[in-house]
Structure formats: structure tokens, C-alpha cells
Scaffold this active site. Structure first.
Site, short mmCIF file in Angstrom:
data_model
loop_
_atom_site.label_atom_id
_atom_site.label_comp_id
_atom_site.label_asym_id
_atom_site.label_seq_id
_atom_site.Cartn_x
_atom_site.Cartn_y
_atom_site.Cartn_z
CG ASP A 174 -1.97 1.01 1.27
OD1 ASP A 174 -2.23 1.64 0.22
OD2 ASP A 174 -2.54 1.26 2.36
NE ARG B 7 -5.97 -12.10 9.44
CZ ARG B 7 -5.23 -11.00 9.27
NH1 ARG B 7 -4.76 -10.72 8.07
NH2 ARG B 7 -4.96 -10.20 10.27
P1 IMP Z 1 1.74 -0.34 3.90
O1 IMP Z 1 2.77 -0.29 4.98
O2 IMP Z 1 0.94 0.93 3.79
O3 IMP Z 1 2.27 -0.78 2.56
O4 IMP Z 1 0.64 -1.34 4.39
C1 IMP Z 1 0.74 -2.68 4.27
C2 IMP Z 1 -0.16 -3.35 5.26
O5 IMP Z 1 -1.39 -2.63 5.49
C3 IMP Z 1 -0.55 -4.67 4.68
O6 IMP Z 1 0.34 -5.68 5.09
C4 IMP Z 1 -1.95 -4.86 5.23
O7 IMP Z 1 -1.87 -5.48 6.49
C5 IMP Z 1 -2.50 -3.47 5.45
N1 IMP Z 1 -3.41 -3.06 4.35
C6 IMP Z 1 -3.22 -2.05 3.46
N2 IMP Z 1 -4.26 -1.94 2.61
C7 IMP Z 1 -5.12 -2.91 2.94
C8 IMP Z 1 -6.41 -3.33 2.41
O8 IMP Z 1 -6.95 -2.80 1.42
N3 IMP Z 1 -6.99 -4.39 3.03
C9 IMP Z 1 -6.45 -5.02 4.10
N4 IMP Z 1 -5.26 -4.67 4.62
C10 IMP Z 1 -4.61 -3.63 4.05
MG MG Z 2 -1.75 -7.08 7.41
#
Ligand code: IMP
Ligand code: MG
Length: 178
Positions: A97, A159
Site C-alpha cells: 500500500d 481472511r
Molecule cells: P503499507 O505499509 O501501507 O504498505 O501497508 C501494508 C499493510 O497494510 C498490509 O500488510 C496490510 O496489512 C494493510 N493493508 C493495506 N491496505 C489494505 C487493504 O486494502 N486491506 C487489508 N489490509 C490492508
Molecule cells: Mg496485514
């Protein structure tokens, strides 16, 4: 809930990513490290598509997000992880993300002196990236929607869905009354 990727589409995307990984690591022994908890379904499917010797382990990363949209602190627990010194590591996560999680876990793994660290994600949300890092393998690019299923959760639920769905406003309301 709106289905974004069906069970069959997920299967094909994971198989495709597995062949890319096989090609990239031909003749080398891989150490797969899944990031708990979101990667469990992907890891289980992905490793069965990779026909070469490998070791499999896990690491835990949890971010304590508050009710607001501000990012919480990321806590990385490597106590459950196998020894990766001198190994070619492939980190596996459910979704990329902002990118902060993967970037921080990659940095943390360097403490254990691996030969190399690459990464593979099921999903990459388009237009959300903030960190100066990109995964080496991505199965699907998806629009900026909140998705659940195939390992991904909303408040630790959903999940187990065999497909990927985006949560809509009415789903959130239903979830609250569960
Ligand atoms: P990042 O650090 O922003 O890249 O976030 C990654 C983590 O956020 C992932 O491992 C997920 O646990 C959570 N996450 C981000 N977007 C989503 C989503 O659309 N659905 C569920 N979990 C998400
Ligand atoms: Mg996660």
C-alpha cells in the site's frame, strides 16, 4: 461486497508470479519469509507452485493503527524467523500500500546478514506509494479500494474468503453490528 478478483483469477495470478520467481532464482536455494498474518494464504499457495528446493519461515509485522488514518508504529517480531544468514530471502506480503511495512521489514532483515533480500506481494495498490521501495514481484495491481479475503483482513475478519472483495460502506455498517 464487490468481488474484485475471483478464486480462479487469484490462482492464475499466483501461478504466474511463481513462474517469474522460479525463473529469477533458478539454481539457487530460496528462503521464503512470509509476513504474518496477511501472507499466510498466499504463502501456502505460492510455495506449491515453485518447484525447487526452499526453506519457509515467517516474521511478524503489526502496525497499531488508531481510529484515525494516521499510521501507527510498526512492530516487527523476528523471534519466530528461521536463520537467514547467507541466504537468498524472498519476503512475501499480502499487499503493498504505502510501502512502509515492506521497506521496514526489508531493512530489519539486513541485521541478520542474508545474501540478498527480494520481495513478492499479491497486490499493489495503485497511486498509494510513499516509501522509496518497490517489490520485485507483484501478482496484481489494484485500484485504491479497501480489500479483504485471501488472507487480507478488516479488523481480523474475512481472511478466509477464497476470493478478493472490496469492502463497501454498507459492509462496514454490517461489520459493526456483528
Ligand atoms: P503499507 O505499509 O501501507 O504498505 O501497508 C501494508 C499493510 O497494510 C498490509 O500488510 C496490510 O496489512 C494493510 N493493508 C493495506 N491496505 C489494505 C487493504 O486494502 N486491506 C487489508 N489490509 C490492508
Ligand atoms: Mg496485514
Amino acid at each position: 461486497m464487490k468481488t474484485l478478483l475471483s478464486k480462479e483469477e487469484l490462482h492464475d495470478g499466483v501461478a504466474r508470479m511463481a513462474s517469474d520467481i522460479e525463473r529469477a532464482f533458478e539454481g539457487r536455494q530460496l528462503t521464503i519469509v512470509g509476513i504474518l498474518t496477511g501472507s499466510v494464504v498466499l504463502v501456502a499457495d505460492l510455495i506449491r507452485h515453485i518447484d525447487q528446493p526452499m526453506r519457509v519461515g515467517v516474521i511478524q509485522a503489526s502496525s497499531y493503527r488508531g481510529a484515525t488514518t494516521t499510521r501507527g508504529d510498526l512492530v516487527i517480531n523476528s523471534e519466530l524467523m528461521l536463520d537467514i544468514a547467507g541466504r537468498d530471502v524472498l519476503l512475501v506480503d499480502d499487499i503493498f500500500d504505502t510501502g512502509h511495512t515492506l521497506q521496514k521489514v526489508v531493512a530489519k532483515l539486513q541485521d541478520f546478514k542474508p545474501a540478498s533480500v527480494s520481495s513478492a506481494v499479491l497486490l499493489r495498490k495503485q497511486g498509494r506509494q510513499e516509501a522509496d521501495y518497490e517489490p520485485n514481484f507483484t501478482a496484481f495491481n489494484i485500484p485504491d479500494e479497501f480489500v479483504v479475503g485471501y488472507g487480507l483482513d478488516y479488523e481480523d475478519m474475512y481472511r478466509n474468503l477464497p476470493y478478493l472483495a472490496s469492502l463497501e460502506q454498507e459492509d462496514l455498517e454490517k461489520h459493526r453490528s456483528m
